[in-house]
Design an enzyme around this catalytic site. Sequence first.
Site, PDB file in Angstrom:
ATOM      1  N   SER A 467      19.261  16.720  48.461  1.00 22.42           N
ATOM      2  CA  SER A 467      19.877  16.935  47.157  1.00 22.42           C
ATOM      3  C   SER A 467      19.403  18.266  46.597  1.00 22.42           C
ATOM      4  CB  SER A 467      19.488  15.802  46.203  1.00 22.42           C
ATOM      5  OG  SER A 467      18.118  15.900  45.934  1.00 22.42           O
ATOM      6  N   GLU A 468      20.214  18.860  45.818  1.00 21.71           N
ATOM      7  CA  GLU A 468      19.886  20.185  45.267  1.00 21.71           C
ATOM      8  C   GLU A 468      18.612  20.144  44.450  1.00 21.71           C
ATOM      9  OE1 GLU A 468      23.383  23.057  44.455  1.00 21.71           O
ATOM     10  OE2 GLU A 468      23.954  21.084  43.725  1.00 21.71           O
ATOM     11  N   GLU A 469      18.409  19.021  43.787  1.00 21.43           N
ATOM     12  CA  GLU A 469      17.196  18.876  43.006  1.00 21.43           C
ATOM     13  C   GLU A 469      15.969  19.023  43.903  1.00 21.43           C
ATOM     14  OE1 GLU A 469      20.157  15.990  41.156  1.00 21.43           O
ATOM     15  OE2 GLU A 469      19.748  16.872  43.083  1.00 21.43           O
ATOM     16  N   ILE A 471      15.663  20.520  46.709  1.00 25.81           N
ATOM     17  CA  ILE A 471      15.439  21.885  47.171  1.00 25.81           C
ATOM     18  C   ILE A 471      14.803  22.720  46.073  1.00 25.81           C
ATOM     19  CG2 ILE A 471      16.606  23.995  47.903  1.00 25.81           C
ATOM     20  CD1 ILE A 471      18.633  21.822  49.185  1.00 25.81           C
ATOM     21  N   ALA A 472      15.342  22.578  44.883  1.00 23.61           N
ATOM     22  CA  ALA A 472      14.788  23.318  43.746  1.00 23.61           C
ATOM     23  C   ALA A 472      13.323  22.968  43.575  1.00 23.61           C
ATOM     24  CB  ALA A 472      15.550  22.986  42.473  1.00 23.61           C
TER      25      ALA A 472
END
Length: 559
Positions: A467-469, A471-472
């Site tokens: 999920s992008e979260e 990765i961030a």
Amino acid sequence: RGMLALLFCGASLALAPLVGADVCKDTRMYRETPPAGQPFAFNCINLVPTSGKVLVTWYKYPSKSPISKNAQSRIHQEQNWILFLPLTQEDTGIYQCVINYTNTCHRIHVNLTALRKYWYCMSGNSQQTVSDEYQQILHAGKDESLTCYLNFPQSCILDSITWYKDCKEIKGGRFTHWGIKLSVSNISAEDGGDYACQAQLTHTGKKYTVLNSITVNIKTHGYAGRIPKIIYPKNNSIEVQLGSPLTVDCNITDARDNTNLRSWRVNDTWVDDYYNESKRIREGFESYVPFQKHIFYTVNITFSEVKMEDYGHPFICHAGVSAAYFILKLPAPDVQAYLIGGLVTLIGAAASVTYICNIFKIDIVLWYRSAFLPARTKEDGKLYDAYVLYPKPQRENQSHEVDTLVWKILPEVLERQCGYKLFIFGRDEFPGQAVANVIDENIKLCRRLIIIIVPESPSFDLLKNMSEEQIAVYNALIQDGMKIILIELEKVRDYTAMPESIQYIQQKHGAIQWSGDFTEQSQCAKTKFWKKVRYHMPPKRLPPSSSWGAKCGTPGIAH
Ligand SMILES: *[C@@H]1O[C@H](CO)[C@@H](O)[C@H](O)[C@H]1NC(C)=O
Ligand SMILES: *[C@@H]1O[C@H](CO)[C@@H](O)[C@H](O)[C@H]1NC(C)=O
Ligand SMILES: *[C@@H]1O[C@H](CO)[C@@H](O)[C@H](O)[C@H]1NC(C)=O
Ligand SMILES: *[C@@H]1O[C@H](CO)[C@@H](O)[C@H](O)[C@H]1NC(C)=O
Ligand SMILES: *[C@@H]1O[C@H](CO)[C@@H](O)[C@H](O)[C@H]1NC(C)=O
Ligand SMILES: *[C@@H]1O[C@H](CO)[C@@H](O)[C@H](O)[C@H]1NC(C)=O
Ligand SMILES: *[C@@H]1O[C@H](CO)[C@@H](O)[C@H](O)[C@H]1NC(C)=O
Ligand SMILES: *[C@@H]1O[C@H](CO)[C@@H](O)[C@H](O)[C@H]1NC(C)=O
């Protein structure tokens, strides 16, 4: 008509270098007037300055073909010498020596006139031609020497030198033989007169006799009287290894008209005589360089091998009344060598210790932790030891393996056996929490980040499947400096397909490659793989081995 012929001859000779289409530089004509009927040799190499590889060729003018190099030939070239064995009157003529070296060519002309000489003692005829070089001077009241000039290539063996004065052989008294020299002590006016030196020359087994007559003049006044100066040795000592060869020069300057004898002596005896049997120590031939007012002489002493008896005794170079010696010394033990040796050993020891430490680093650290760390970890405000980040592969079997590892094996080994606390997404968040919040909040509570990497399968793309979260978050973590543990499920051959942050972590900290099977029951914290993981986990003392279960067999050193 004779005059004309001579002119023509002279002209053609003068023109020869121009007519010949070569570029050799002609040097001045040398005149030689040796006696016929005995060997004669001439070497042209020292007449011009040369260096490097030199090629010498002898010609008899006007012939264009070189002199033979066959050693059996009566006239032949040997190295740079032209050798007549013996010289006859018919050999009179112009000889050319062509010296070629590195793009330079010199041509030396030698006007050789073989003189018919009678030795007055034998023929009863006192008429003889004496050339300048055979005139020598002695000084009254001094100790000096005469030299028998025998210039021949090395292939000519010269021995049995006998000296004559006024037809009588010289023996003993104030006269001593020194190789090619005759030393005369307490010189008086009566010592002047006609001398001769005779030597036997052997070449390729054939024997010849060489006879030189010398006119000796005695000077009583105007003697330069300068004392020869020995430049080296300087009563010094020389360090030399036992058994090694050694050559020492005696360098002397002496006035031009001094005829001092120069020699090397030991125990007051000429070295060539002292070692006449073994020939282990020999005096070299004297060489000299003339200057305007003085002559620089060099005569060396050569030890084929230094023996124990040579140490501590002076070897003396004599030049007339001057003398200087050197003494041989055993070299002092080489302190530097010992130092370097010691240093090398130390460095070697340090290197092997480092090497061993590297091999057993993990075991040593784990053992230290189990032995010395307190059972309770220090309070640092963190709740978990590691946050486990994992992809969701699309391939069925990979997905199964990741799930087994994350859900079953990691908790079994790290939590149950080692007592760590993990945060696993999907297991530990409170129900109903927003995904972004779960990650954001919980990751701050973890000491480590474990990232599971699944190798390049065509469908696998870490970016797409996390999920992008997430990765961030892990990007932020990297900047935060949290320690990260990469676990490769299989060997990853090509990291360039991975996100840059993963590549960076891999380069900086490396990755641990999974080994073992995927059955939860066979896992043991003491295998190589788990030791590596534990090494990167926060320091923690292991719980008692009872909690390890039967899977580990007998406890190892980690206990
Ligand atoms: C010596 O050098 C000259 C000029 O470079 C050349 O003509 C001649 O052939 C050389 N001689 C030999 C023997 O090499
Ligand atoms: C060579 O020397 C002799 C005297 O020794 C002389 O008569 C003759 O002219 C000289 N030849 C040349 C070419 O210089
Ligand atoms: C040298 O010779 C002279 C006579 O010529 C003599 O009187 C003198 O004693 C000699 N000296 C030595 C040291 O032999
Ligand atoms: C003696 O002289 C020779 C010739 O010039 C030189 O090569 C050599 O180094 C000298 N030796 C000493 C010990 O001065
Ligand atoms: C010189 O003589 C002494 C005693 O006669 C001897 O011990 C020494 O070895 C000799 N020197 C050499 C270099 O042989
Ligand atoms: C060496 O010299 C000694 C003493 O001068 C002498 O007895 C001996 O014969 C000589 N040996 C040789 C080979 O000349
Ligand atoms: C010692 O002198 C001889 C000449 O007699 C020479 O050939 C030799 O090269 C010299 N040795 C050294 C080491 O200079
Ligand atoms: C070396 O020793 C000799 C005696 O053997 C002495 O005559 C000479 O002056 C000494 N030379 C130096 C430079 O000390």
